[in-house]
Structures are given as structure tokens and as C-alpha cells.
Scaffold this motif. Structure first.
Motif, PDB file in Angstrom:
ATOM      1  N   MET A 126       0.616  -1.123  -0.116  1.00 39.87           N
ATOM      2  CA  MET A 126       0.099   0.072   0.109  1.00 39.87           C
ATOM      3  C   MET A 126       0.909   1.309  -0.077  1.00 39.87           C
ATOM      4  O   MET A 126       0.076   2.415  -0.207  1.00 39.87           O
ATOM      5  N   GLU A 127       2.138   0.963   0.214  1.00 42.70           N
ATOM      6  CA  GLU A 127       3.189   2.247   0.292  1.00 42.70           C
ATOM      7  C   GLU A 127       2.540   3.088   1.644  1.00 42.70           C
ATOM      8  O   GLU A 127       2.403   4.262   1.558  1.00 42.70           O
ATOM      9  N   TRP A 128       2.236   2.292   2.619  1.00 45.87           N
ATOM     10  CA  TRP A 128       1.774   2.999   4.048  1.00 45.87           C
ATOM     11  C   TRP A 128       2.899   2.724   5.121  1.00 45.87           C
ATOM     12  O   TRP A 128       3.276   1.911   4.986  1.00 45.87           O
ATOM     13  N   VAL A 129       2.745   3.652   6.033  1.00 46.01           N
ATOM     14  CA  VAL A 129       3.555   3.533   7.029  1.00 46.01           C
ATOM     15  C   VAL A 129       2.410   3.901   8.268  1.00 46.01           C
ATOM     16  O   VAL A 129       1.791   4.655   8.607  1.00 46.01           O
ATOM     17  N   LEU A 130       2.240   2.648   9.049  1.00 44.75           N
ATOM     18  CA  LEU A 130       1.073   2.625  10.187  1.00 44.75           C
ATOM     19  C   LEU A 130       2.041   2.861  11.511  1.00 44.75           C
ATOM     20  O   LEU A 130       3.064   2.204  11.525  1.00 44.75           O
ATOM     21  N   SER A 131       1.422   3.449  12.401  1.00 40.02           N
ATOM     22  CA  SER A 131       2.002   3.737  13.823  1.00 40.02           C
ATOM     23  C   SER A 131       1.066   4.142  14.695  1.00 40.02           C
ATOM     24  O   SER A 131      -0.034   4.505  14.576  1.00 40.02           O
ATOM     25  N   THR A 132       1.561   3.818  16.037  1.00 41.12           N
ATOM     26  CA  THR A 132       1.029   4.120  17.364  1.00 41.12           C
ATOM     27  C   THR A 132       1.982   4.737  18.181  1.00 41.12           C
ATOM     28  O   THR A 132       2.832   4.776  18.158  1.00 41.12           O
ATOM     29  N   GLY A 133       1.164   5.861  18.995  1.00 42.55           N
ATOM     30  CA  GLY A 133       1.960   6.564  20.004  1.00 42.55           C
ATOM     31  C   GLY A 133       1.336   6.629  21.359  1.00 42.55           C
ATOM     32  O   GLY A 133       0.201   6.198  21.679  1.00 42.55           O
ATOM     33  N   GLN A 134       2.185   7.088  22.169  1.00 38.36           N
ATOM     34  CA  GLN A 134       1.690   7.485  23.604  1.00 38.36           C
ATOM     35  C   GLN A 134       0.677   8.425  23.424  1.00 38.36           C
ATOM     36  O   GLN A 134      -0.203   8.742  24.976  1.00 38.36           O
ATOM     37  N   ASP A 135       0.348   9.140  22.572  1.00 38.79           N
ATOM     38  CA  ASP A 135      -0.728  10.340  22.563  1.00 38.79           C
ATOM     39  C   ASP A 135      -2.031   9.515  22.315  1.00 38.79           C
ATOM     40  O   ASP A 135      -3.033  10.257  21.973  1.00 38.79           O
ATOM     41  N   LYS A 136      -2.051   8.319  22.301  1.00 40.44           N
ATOM     42  CA  LYS A 136      -3.423   7.473  21.998  1.00 40.44           C
ATOM     43  C   LYS A 136      -3.924   7.709  20.768  1.00 40.44           C
ATOM     44  O   LYS A 136      -5.106   7.680  20.572  1.00 40.44           O
ATOM     45  N   HIS A 137      -2.893   7.658  19.810  1.00 34.72           N
ATOM     46  CA  HIS A 137      -3.373   7.672  18.364  1.00 34.72           C
ATOM     47  C   HIS A 137      -3.021   6.651  17.506  1.00 34.72           C
ATOM     48  O   HIS A 137      -1.670   6.661  17.687  1.00 34.72           O
ATOM     49  N   PHE A 138      -3.577   6.174  16.537  1.00 35.40           N
ATOM     50  CA  PHE A 138      -2.955   5.315  15.339  1.00 35.40           C
ATOM     51  C   PHE A 138      -3.215   6.356  14.113  1.00 35.40           C
ATOM     52  O   PHE A 138      -4.286   6.964  14.041  1.00 35.40           O
ATOM     53  N   THR A 139      -2.289   6.228  13.529  1.00 35.61           N
ATOM     54  CA  THR A 139      -1.912   6.997  12.333  1.00 35.61           C
ATOM     55  C   THR A 139      -1.350   6.065  11.059  1.00 35.61           C
ATOM     56  O   THR A 139      -0.774   5.134  11.572  1.00 35.61           O
ATOM     57  N   TRP A 140      -1.862   6.699   9.904  1.00 35.99           N
ATOM     58  CA  TRP A 140      -1.042   6.282   8.769  1.00 35.99           C
ATOM     59  C   TRP A 140      -0.805   7.260   7.759  1.00 35.99           C
ATOM     60  O   TRP A 140      -1.580   8.126   7.514  1.00 35.99           O
ATOM     61  N   HIS A 141       0.477   7.014   7.295  1.00 38.96           N
ATOM     62  CA  HIS A 141       0.981   7.942   6.268  1.00 38.96           C
ATOM     63  C   HIS A 141       1.401   7.418   4.943  1.00 38.96           C
ATOM     64  O   HIS A 141       1.517   6.121   5.057  1.00 38.96           O
ATOM     65  N   CYS A 142       1.548   8.226   3.777  1.00 40.09           N
ATOM     66  CA  CYS A 142       2.102   7.643   2.641  1.00 40.09           C
ATOM     67  C   CYS A 142       3.410   7.695   2.803  1.00 40.09           C
ATOM     68  O   CYS A 142       4.083   8.749   3.045  1.00 40.09           O
ATOM     69  N   SER A 143       4.026   6.625   2.489  1.00 42.01           N
ATOM     70  CA  SER A 143       5.546   6.364   2.561  1.00 42.01           C
ATOM     71  C   SER A 143       6.403   7.271   1.553  1.00 42.01           C
ATOM     72  O   SER A 143       7.569   7.403   1.562  1.00 42.01           O
ATOM     73  N   GLU A 144       5.408   7.660   0.430  1.00 45.44           N
ATOM     74  CA  GLU A 144       6.232   8.314  -0.750  1.00 45.44           C
ATOM     75  C   GLU A 144       6.311   9.796  -0.510  1.00 45.44           C
ATOM     76  O   GLU A 144       7.361  10.386  -0.579  1.00 45.44           O
ATOM     77  N   SER A 145       5.208  10.365  -0.137  1.00 45.97           N
ATOM     78  CA  SER A 145       5.102  11.575   0.105  1.00 45.97           C
ATOM     79  C   SER A 145       5.442  12.149   1.415  1.00 45.97           C
ATOM     80  O   SER A 145       5.551  13.364   1.958  1.00 45.97           O
ATOM     81  N   GLY A 146       5.070  11.288   2.330  1.00 47.74           N
ATOM     82  CA  GLY A 146       4.910  11.347   3.969  1.00 47.74           C
ATOM     83  C   GLY A 146       3.858  12.227   4.413  1.00 47.74           C
ATOM     84  O   GLY A 146       3.768  12.489   5.621  1.00 47.74           O
ATOM     85  N   GLN A 147       2.847  12.293   3.569  1.00 53.49           N
ATOM     86  CA  GLN A 147       1.569  12.810   3.860  1.00 53.49           C
ATOM     87  C   GLN A 147       0.637  12.111   4.964  1.00 53.49           C
ATOM     88  O   GLN A 147       0.613  10.789   4.705  1.00 53.49           O
ATOM     89  N   ARG A 148      -0.004  12.689   5.818  1.00 49.68           N
ATOM     90  CA  ARG A 148      -0.727  11.950   6.734  1.00 49.68           C
ATOM     91  C   ARG A 148      -2.172  11.738   6.242  1.00 49.68           C
ATOM     92  O   ARG A 148      -2.727  12.483   5.546  1.00 49.68           O
ATOM     93  N   LEU A 149      -2.338  10.506   5.871  1.00 53.14           N
ATOM     94  CA  LEU A 149      -3.667   9.856   5.303  1.00 53.14           C
ATOM     95  C   LEU A 149      -4.823   9.746   6.264  1.00 53.14           C
ATOM     96  O   LEU A 149      -5.944  10.289   5.838  1.00 53.14           O
ATOM     97  N   GLY A 150      -4.508   9.579   7.531  1.00 51.41           N
ATOM     98  CA  GLY A 150      -5.595   9.602   8.723  1.00 51.41           C
ATOM     99  C   GLY A 150      -5.125   8.851   9.961  1.00 51.41           C
ATOM    100  O   GLY A 150      -4.080   8.696   9.977  1.00 51.41           O
TER     101      GLY A 150
END
Length: 400
Positions: A126-150
Motif C-alpha cells: 500500500m506504500e503506507w507507514v502505520l504507527s501508534t503513539g503514547q498520544d493515544k493515536h493510531f495514524t497512517w502516512h503515505c511512505s512516498e510523500s510523507g503525507q498523513r492519510l488519517g
């Protein structure tokens, strides 16, 4: 329904291939480099290191790179040699490693979270980077552009993260003990369901896309196997640690689950057996074997002129029983109880020696493990620990 801890949890010593030392702080994550005799590690000392084995037989850093903040996690894709690193300040930095693993080039960095990044997954399809953080958020970004997708806000800080490419379902386990399943689209996500079976926080997740089974490890010392694909709603407990489960890995070709804990234990579970669900614990005001009242049942105590007894539960049938009617202990490996647990006297008599045959092997890593990585091509097992040491074990460790 946690198993009662036993003093002798570890029975075998793994064959150690090598120890990688040199980090100044905890090694939060490390991975074996496929087709190379090397290891990539990230540490609280802010360093990213690529260790290659020299002629001397020891691992020495071919890359030593200092980051602006402690390195909390990483994800490495061997096909593209893309290394994604999560930092304590919420940043994700992406590098490309050279073919000889002697150089790393920064591609991009982006602020994925407001605080420490806990887990990262790079999804090449998918060319996605999925991540979780201590800020209680799950996020995913485009690995090509670095743009946050949601993104999606979880009920607590999340430690477990897994993704199924076929269905685009992401599994997020958090400190409340809950697992959330989300359906991801290119720029949106929808909640599929949530479920909870642990009495402690979820500390690790592992996904088997073939059997469509999700494994969750917890601070309550247990592992639960969730049947996701079969939609049967079955949840199988595995009890084999005396401290919190820190990391999970799955060997698909042998159907073995590898779990590591803060107790230093490495448990290799044979998942190619027909396992049974543990029963729900039944409620009762008196022993369901001898009818003696429990200590809160004042009426029956008065009527029978008997002192109330403490309530226990049989791990095999789930019945509420007194101590006298559950004086025996037994392992029940097919229910996940590799250690001896309380059972009622009648269940103890019904358990055969064949049913007591272990379905897991136990190994002592001799360090508090924070992460495990399994290289299926060579059968090598890597563990990193709070003692700042990385250990690489031989493949015969995984032979049941």
C-alpha cells in the motif's frame, strides 16, 4: 482467569550463537538482516546501528547513526531496504540502507505523533507507514510523500499493532486490554469491532494471515489466540509466563508461536494441535461439589450451622468449588495451562497422561526481553533486552 504462577517456569537452555553488546541504553528493537550475517538495532541511547559479523566471529557496527531523540521502535523492509524509525519525540524518520549495509541515507522525516512513537509497520503493498503513539493515536502516512492519510484515537496508549493486507484490517491493542479492529481506506478508516479478554493491558500483537488468527500478549502474563477469520468467536488462552508478555512472533511454516516475557522466558508454542477454550467461571453461593456454603452466604451458614468457606474455581470445568473439593493440581496443555493449576477432584481423575503432554517448550534467555525477531529462512531467533544486550539464538531452539 490467570494461571497460578509456578516457581519453575523455564526448563531448557537455548543454544546461543552470539551476543551483540555496545549499546549504552536499552535496545528497544532489533532485527536480523535477511541474507546477511547482520543485525539492525535502535536504542534509548539515540543510536541506530547496523552490526555486521566480522572474520573474528564478532558483530561490529558498520553503521553508527545518532538520532535527535531516543529511538523507540523500527520497521525494516528487506526488499526496499527501507528503515523506518520511531522516536521519543513523536517523529518518524525513514532511511534507505545501501546494498552493502555500510551507509544509510535519510529520505524524509515527519511528525506522526505528539509524543513517543510506540510501534511502526511499513506496508509495501500500500506504500503506507502505520504507527501508534503514547498520544493515544493510531495514524497512517503515505511512505512516498510523507503525507498523513488519517488517524484514529484509541481508548489508551497502544502497544500492539498488526495489519492484514488482504482485508486492509488493522489491529490495535492498547493498555486498557482492548483490541480495536479498523478497516483502512486510502484516506479514511472505519471501526469494525472491539474486543477485550485480558485483565491487563495488551503489550504485543501477532497476526497469522494464513489461519487468520490474532495472538495478543498482555501484562496479565497471558496470551489469547483469537479466531478472527473463522468468525467462531473462540478465544484460546495460553499461560506460560510468570511476568508480562513483552513480544510475540509466529513461525508460519512450523505453526509455532514464540512468546517472550519480562521473566526472561522464551516459550515456543505448538499451534498445530486442537486446542480448547477455557470455561467461564460459574457463580454460586455454595460449593458446586459438596454444597458447603461460601463465607458470604450468611443464610445457609446460619441454617446449616457451618462456617463459610473460601471460593475457588476449577480451571477445567469452571465450577465454583471449595478448597477441599479442589485439592489437586494438574497441567492442561490443550487449554493453554502448561503449568499446574487448580482443578476439582473429579476433573483431576478424568485428565489422562496423554492430555498432560506439554505443547510448548520453555527456554531461559537470561535477560529481560523487550523485543523478539524470528528469521524463518535460517531459523534464527533474536532477542533484545533491558540489559542493553542483543542475543541471537540457534535454530534448534525452535525444535519441539
Amino acid at each position: 482467569m490467570a494461571a497460578e504462577p509456578q516457581p519453575k517456569a523455564l526448563t531448557r537452555k537455548p543454544l546461543l550463537l552470539n551476543k551483540v553488546e555496545g549499546s549504552q541504553e536499552v535496545v528497544n528493537m532489533a532485527a536480523i538482516v535477511p541474507k546477511e550475517d547482520g543485525v539492525i538495532s535502535v536504542s534509548e541511547d539515540r543510536t541506530v546501528r547496523v552490526w555486521l559479523k566480522r572474520d573474528s566471529g564478532q558483530y561490529w557496527p558498520s553503521i553508527y547513526h545518532a538520532m535527535p531523540s531516543p529511538c523507540s521502535c523500527m520497521s525494516f523492509n528487506p526488499e526496499t531496504r527501507r528503515l523506518s524509525i520511531g522516536l521519543d519525540n513523536g517523529t518518524i524518520s525513514e532511511f534507505i540502507l545501501s546494498e552493502d549495509y555500510n551507509k544509510m541515507t535519510l529520505v524524509k522525516s515527519y511528525q506522526a505523533h505528539q509524543s513517543r512513537v510506540i510501534m511502526i509497520l511499513f506496508v509495501l503493498e500500500m506504500e503506507w507507514v502505520l504507527s501508534t503513539g503514547q498520544d493515544k493515536h493510531f495514524t497512517w502516512h503515505c511512505s512516498e510523500s510523507g503525507q498523513r492519510l488519517g488517524g484514529y484515537r484509541t481508548s489508551a496508549g497502544a502497544c500492539g499493532l498488526q495489519f492484514d493486507v488482504e482485508t486492509r484490517h488493522v489491529f490495535v491493542g492498547d493498555h486498557s486490554g482492548q483490541v480495536t479492529i479498523l478497516k483502512l481506506e486510502q484516506e479514511s478508516c472505519s471501526l469494525v469491532t472491539t474486543f477485550k479478554g485480558h485483565t491487563g493491558g495488551v503489550t504485543a500483537l501477532c497476526w497469522d494471515p494464513i489461519q487468520r488468527v490474532l495472538f495478543s500478549g498482555s501484562s496479565d502474563h497471558s496470551i489469547i489466540m483469537w479466531d478472527i477469520g473463522g468468525r467462531k468467536g473462540t478465544a484460546i488462552e495460553l499461560q506460560g509466563h510468570n511476568d508480562k508478555v513483552q513480544s510475540l512472533s509466529y513461525a508460519h511454516h512450523t505453526r509455532q508461536l514464540i512468546s517472550c516475557g519480562a521473566d526472561g522466558g522464551i516459550v515456543v508454542w505448538n499451534m498445530d494441535v486442537e486446542r480448547q477454550e477455557t470455561p467461564e467461571w460459574l457463580d454460586s453461593d455454595s460449593c458446586q461439589k459438596c454444597d458447603q456454603p461460601f463465607f458470604w452466604n450468611f443464610k445457609q451458614m446460619w441454617d446449616s450451622k457451618k462456617i463459610g468457606l473460601r471460593q475457588h474455581h476449577c480451571r477445567k470445568c469452571g465450577k465454583a468449588v471449595c478448597g477441599k473439593c479442589s485439592s489437586k493440581r494438574s497441567s492442561i496443555p490443550l487449554m493453554g495451562f502448561e503449568f499446574e493449576v487448580r482443578v476439582c477432584d473429579s476433573c483431576h481423575e478424568s485428565i489422562t497422561d496423554e492430555e498432560r503432554a506439554p505443547t510448548a517448550t520453555f527456554h531461559d534467555s537470561k535477560h529481560n526481553i523487550v523485543h523478539v525477531h524470528f528469521d524463518a529462512t535460517r531459523g534464527w531467533l533474536l532477542t533484545s533486552g533491558t540489559d542493553k544486550v542483543i542475543k541471537v539464538g540457534a535454530k534448534n531452539v525452535l525444535q519441539l
